[in-house]
Design a protein around this motif. Structure first.
Motif, PDB file in Angstrom:
ATOM      1  N   TRP A 170       0.819  -1.206   0.000  1.00  5.56           N
ATOM      2  CA  TRP A 170       0.000   0.000   0.000  1.00  5.56           C
ATOM      3  C   TRP A 170       0.855   1.260   0.000  1.00  5.56           C
ATOM      4  N   LYS A 171       2.064   1.165   0.542  1.00  8.35           N
ATOM      5  CA  LYS A 171       2.951   2.334   0.585  1.00  8.35           C
ATOM      6  C   LYS A 171       3.337   2.770  -0.822  1.00  8.35           C
ATOM      7  N   ASP A 172       3.669   1.789  -1.664  1.00  5.62           N
ATOM      8  CA  ASP A 172       4.078   2.105  -3.031  1.00  5.62           C
ATOM      9  C   ASP A 172       2.917   2.602  -3.879  1.00  5.62           C
ATOM     10  N   LEU A 173       1.700   2.305  -3.446  1.00  2.00           N
ATOM     11  CA  LEU A 173       0.514   2.690  -4.218  1.00  2.00           C
ATOM     12  C   LEU A 173      -0.050   4.038  -3.783  1.00  2.00           C
ATOM     13  N   GLY A 174       0.587   4.663  -2.816  1.00  2.00           N
ATOM     14  CA  GLY A 174       0.193   6.013  -2.439  1.00  2.00           C
ATOM     15  C   GLY A 174      -0.892   6.120  -1.386  1.00  2.00           C
ATOM     16  N   TYR A 175      -1.171   5.022  -0.670  1.00  2.00           N
ATOM     17  CA  TYR A 175      -2.201   5.073   0.367  1.00  2.00           C
ATOM     18  C   TYR A 175      -1.587   5.458   1.715  1.00  2.00           C
ATOM     19  N   THR A 176      -2.425   5.986   2.595  1.00  2.00           N
ATOM     20  CA  THR A 176      -1.959   6.417   3.911  1.00  2.00           C
ATOM     21  C   THR A 176      -1.617   5.229   4.798  1.00  2.00           C
ATOM     22  N   ASN A 177      -2.436   4.188   4.719  1.00  4.63           N
ATOM     23  CA  ASN A 177      -2.206   2.982   5.512  1.00  4.63           C
ATOM     24  C   ASN A 177      -2.913   1.814   4.852  1.00  4.63           C
ATOM     25  N   LEU A 178      -2.708   0.614   5.392  1.00  2.00           N
ATOM     26  CA  LEU A 178      -3.295  -0.596   4.828  1.00  2.00           C
ATOM     27  C   LEU A 178      -4.815  -0.557   4.906  1.00  2.00           C
ATOM     28  N   LYS A 179      -5.342  -0.033   6.015  1.00  2.00           N
ATOM     29  CA  LYS A 179      -6.797   0.045   6.182  1.00  2.00           C
ATOM     30  C   LYS A 179      -7.423   0.848   5.050  1.00  2.00           C
ATOM     31  N   GLN A 180      -6.824   1.980   4.708  1.00  2.00           N
ATOM     32  CA  GLN A 180      -7.353   2.811   3.624  1.00  2.00           C
ATOM     33  C   GLN A 180      -7.287   2.063   2.293  1.00  2.00           C
ATOM     34  N   TYR A 181      -6.174   1.380   2.054  1.00  2.00           N
ATOM     35  CA  TYR A 181      -6.013   0.615   0.811  1.00  2.00           C
ATOM     36  C   TYR A 181      -7.106  -0.442   0.673  1.00  2.00           C
ATOM     37  N   LEU A 182      -7.334  -1.201   1.735  1.00  2.00           N
ATOM     38  CA  LEU A 182      -8.336  -2.270   1.692  1.00  2.00           C
ATOM     39  C   LEU A 182      -9.742  -1.699   1.526  1.00  2.00           C
ATOM     40  N   ASN A 183     -10.040  -0.608   2.224  1.00  2.00           N
ATOM     41  CA  ASN A 183     -11.362  -0.005   2.137  1.00  2.00           C
ATOM     42  C   ASN A 183     -11.634   0.536   0.740  1.00  2.00           C
ATOM     43  N   MET A 184     -10.632   1.149   0.127  1.00  2.00           N
ATOM     44  CA  MET A 184     -10.809   1.746  -1.197  1.00  2.00           C
ATOM     45  C   MET A 184     -10.897   0.688  -2.294  1.00  2.00           C
ATOM     46  N   ASN A 185     -10.197  -0.413  -2.139  1.00  2.00           N
ATOM     47  CA  ASN A 185     -10.117  -1.408  -3.210  1.00  2.00           C
ATOM     48  C   ASN A 185     -11.034  -2.606  -3.018  1.00  2.00           C
ATOM     49  N   TYR A 186     -11.394  -2.912  -1.777  1.00  2.00           N
ATOM     50  CA  TYR A 186     -12.224  -4.087  -1.518  1.00  2.00           C
ATOM     51  C   TYR A 186     -13.614  -3.743  -0.989  1.00  2.00           C
ATOM     52  N   GLY A 187     -13.780  -2.563  -0.419  1.00  2.00           N
ATOM     53  CA  GLY A 187     -15.090  -2.184   0.089  1.00  2.00           C
ATOM     54  C   GLY A 187     -15.188  -2.276   1.601  1.00  2.00           C
ATOM     55  N   LYS A 188     -16.358  -1.884   2.111  1.00  2.00           N
ATOM     56  CA  LYS A 188     -16.557  -1.813   3.552  1.00  2.00           C
ATOM     57  C   LYS A 188     -16.413  -3.172   4.235  1.00  2.00           C
ATOM     58  N   GLY A 189     -15.795  -3.135   5.401  1.00  2.00           N
ATOM     59  CA  GLY A 189     -15.707  -4.330   6.231  1.00  2.00           C
ATOM     60  C   GLY A 189     -14.520  -5.212   5.972  1.00  2.00           C
ATOM     61  N   VAL A 190     -13.821  -4.976   4.864  1.00  2.00           N
ATOM     62  CA  VAL A 190     -12.673  -5.823   4.521  1.00  2.00           C
ATOM     63  C   VAL A 190     -11.434  -5.282   5.236  1.00  2.00           C
ATOM     64  N   ASP A 191     -10.972  -6.033   6.220  1.00  2.00           N
ATOM     65  CA  ASP A 191      -9.778  -5.626   6.945  1.00  2.00           C
ATOM     66  C   ASP A 191      -8.662  -6.644   6.732  1.00  2.00           C
ATOM     67  N   GLU A 192      -7.528  -6.386   7.354  1.00  2.00           N
ATOM     68  CA  GLU A 192      -6.360  -7.233   7.153  1.00  2.00           C
ATOM     69  C   GLU A 192      -6.620  -8.674   7.580  1.00  2.00           C
ATOM     70  N   GLN A 193      -7.295  -8.856   8.693  1.00  2.00           N
ATOM     71  CA  GLN A 193      -7.566 -10.203   9.190  1.00  2.00           C
ATOM     72  C   GLN A 193      -8.427 -10.988   8.213  1.00  2.00           C
TER      73      GLN A 193
END
Length: 552
Positions: A170-193
């Motif tokens: 996510w760092k190389d893709l310009g996101y603030t953190n992993l949570k933001q990356y997952l939310n933007m690309n996978y949708g609500k509720g999708v977290d790292e776990q």
């Protein structure tokens, strides 16, 4: 009434709250209480309202609302969102070139607003694909657990590597953190776990299904029998053709031709099916695309230049029983200097139905020619040969050094081409001066090759068949006498890339291509039967789909 009785009565009224002053006070107190209760109720309702808005806009509903039920197992909206996004991203990754040219859908517009086919939107298409994937993955995980199947060390390492990449990409893709990356690309509720959990289940399903597929075994007689039964579909037919478009005003039946219903939807559906047959390797894809382009350009060119009065039957009669050179010279001398036939190599299943039966006739001999007439076009077709695929596919490693277009003019100068060749030959010399082994070649490929499709696996391509690589590589690989460990340097200039390859021949496959195709087909049929049998109880039941599939 005596004063004492009045006093007693007033006490009783006060006690009962019925005297005027007490009643007025009680009324005022009641009004105050009512106002207080009203304000309190409004405050409570506002708290509830804002709490609802907060929860609705949060990930909580997605993580706690059931969207799919499969064989008694509930899956949340968040889990469906993960598989929806994974399907979308996989599709986009595979067919991005086609999408960039305007096929399939517009990635900048909501998929819910774009039709896939027959009234179904692309959003619904990916939701359906997601639920089917979820059902298959659950079944395969259930069967793997029942069989005591676990990932191998290599498979576990691959999973661990992908998880590690997820935690940093996510760092190389310009996101603030992993949570933001997952939310933007996978949708609500999708977290790292959730991603780690579903990714692991996907790895288990893939590895287990591969073990089932590879578990089937067939002897040579079974393979030969299968191929013989399907030879007309699998043999490669070499032929040359000359195409003439008829005048649309005079074409038989042209005026009566009707446009199929839902032409756009039907074409869209065919686009998906056709695109999914694109070859796995980049070189195979380029070859197929180039061949298709050449054929279409050839037909278009002949449509513009060829005169409608060309007598295809006369041409066929004149060249029948000769060869391709005669075909070429006859057209140049009798039709036009710029006219020439176009050569094709296709499996029997790929042939145009207007001339497939003629080409597949067992009595056909090289040099046979015929004229083919349809309502809208005419062909002169010459049979050149039939390949029964009785050869061994091969493997090779390579290092590609692409020429660099320094001035970005879309063309490569002689100097730019020579620079790429010089660099490739320097790498070749570096390998020769070192250990000069296959392992050292693989290391050099990983460190230096410009081929992104193979520069992480030592430049390796396996099960390579004739015609799947660019011409100089193909010719060298299948040259008589080629043996394991052979090396060379070849250059190529084409529409997709220009550069120089350092090649290392790793050897031939054990099976001929004919038997390999038969083996794959028999395994595929057996595996599909196994899947169909075990998927009976895994029909997905959906609900709350409006909450899912909003990431794209």
């Amino acid at each position: 009434m005596s004063a004492s009785k009045d006093k007693l009565q007033r006490k009783q009224q006060i006690a009962a709250g019925t005297d005027k002053r007490t009643a007025a006070a009680a009324k005022e107190k009641a009004q105050h209480r009512k106002t207080t209760i009203t304000y309190s109720l409004v405050a409570v309702l506002l708290v509830v309202f804002f709490a609802f808005i907060f929860i609705y806009n949060s990930s909580w509903p997605s993580r706690h609302t059931t969207a799919v039920t499969i064989d008694g197992q509930d899956y949340t909206v968040a889990q469906l969102n993960y598989y929806y996004a994974a399907n979308y991203m996989n599709f986009y990754s595979n067919y991005s070139t086609y999408i960039d040219y305007g096929m399939f859908f517009d990635p900048d517009t909501s998929l819910a607003e774009q039709e896939y086919a027959d009234g179904m939107t692309w959003r619904q298409y990916f939701l359906d694909s997601a639920t089917q994937d979820m059902a298959q993955i659950q079944m395969l995980n259930d069967q793997a657990e029942a069989d005591g199947f676990t990932l191998s060390e290599e498979q576990q390492a691959a999973y661990d590597e992908e998880v590690e990449a997820l935690e940093t990409s996510w760092k190389d893709l310009g996101y603030t953190n992993l949570k933001q990356y997952l939310n933007m690309n996978y949708g609500k509720g999708v977290d790292e776990q959730l991603v780690k959990q579903e990714l692991y289940r996907t790895y288990v399903a893939s590895a287990y299904s591969q073990s089932i597929y590879e578990g089937y075994e067939y002897d040579e007689s079974e393979l030969d029998d299968y191929y013989a039964e399907h030879a007309d579909e699998l043999d490669v037919i070499d032929f040359a053709y000359y195409f003439v478009a008829k005048d649309a005003d005079n074409a038989e039946g042209a005026e009566d031709a009707e446009e199929p219903e839902d032409a756009g939807s039907a074409e869209q559906t065919e686009d998906v099916a056709d695109a999914e047959t694109v070859a796995d390797t980049e070189d195979a894809e380029d070859a197929d695309a180039e061949e298709t382009e050449d054929t279409e350009d050839a037909d278009a060119e002949q449509t513009e230049d060829a005169a409608p009065e060309v007598d295809v039957q006369a041409i066929a009669d004149a060249i029948d029983g000769t060869d391709e050179d005669t075909f070429i010279s006859y057209l140049a001398e009798n039709v036009g200097e710029e006219e020439s036939p176009f050569e094709e190599s296709m499996t029997g299943s790929e042939l145009d139905e207007s001339y497939s039966e003629w080409l597949l006739d067992p009595a056909r001999q090289p040099g046979d020619a015929t004229a083919v007439e349809t309502d809208t076009e005419s062909y002169v077709v010459m049979f050149l040969g039939r390949d029964t695929n009785d050869y061994h596919p091969v493997g090779f490693r390579h290092i590609l050094v692409q020429a660099e277009d320094g001035d970005s003019d879309g063309e490569f100068s002689d100097e730019e081409i020579q620079a790429a060749e010089d660099e490739a030959r320097e790498l070749y010399k570096q390998w020769q001066d070192g250990d000069a082994t296959e392992d050292s070649f693989a290391e050099l490929a990983n460190a230096n090759s410009d081929d992104t499709g193979s520069n992480t696996n030592g430049g390796l391509y396996e099960d390579v068949v004739k015609g799947s690589m660019v011409e100089p590589i193909n010719d060298w690989l299948f040259e008589d006498g080629r043996k394991q460990g052979d090396t060379t340097v070849v250059s190529y200039e084409g529409p997709n890339y220009t550069g120089t390859h350092v090649l290392y021949f790793t050897g031939e496959d054990d099976l001929t291509y004919a038997r390999l195709q038969a083996d794959n087909a028999l395994r595929g049929e057996a595996y599909q039967s196994w899947m169909d049998e075990h998927m009976t109880d895994y029909e997905p039941v959906t609900s709350h789909l409006k909450m899912a599939g909003k990431s794209h």
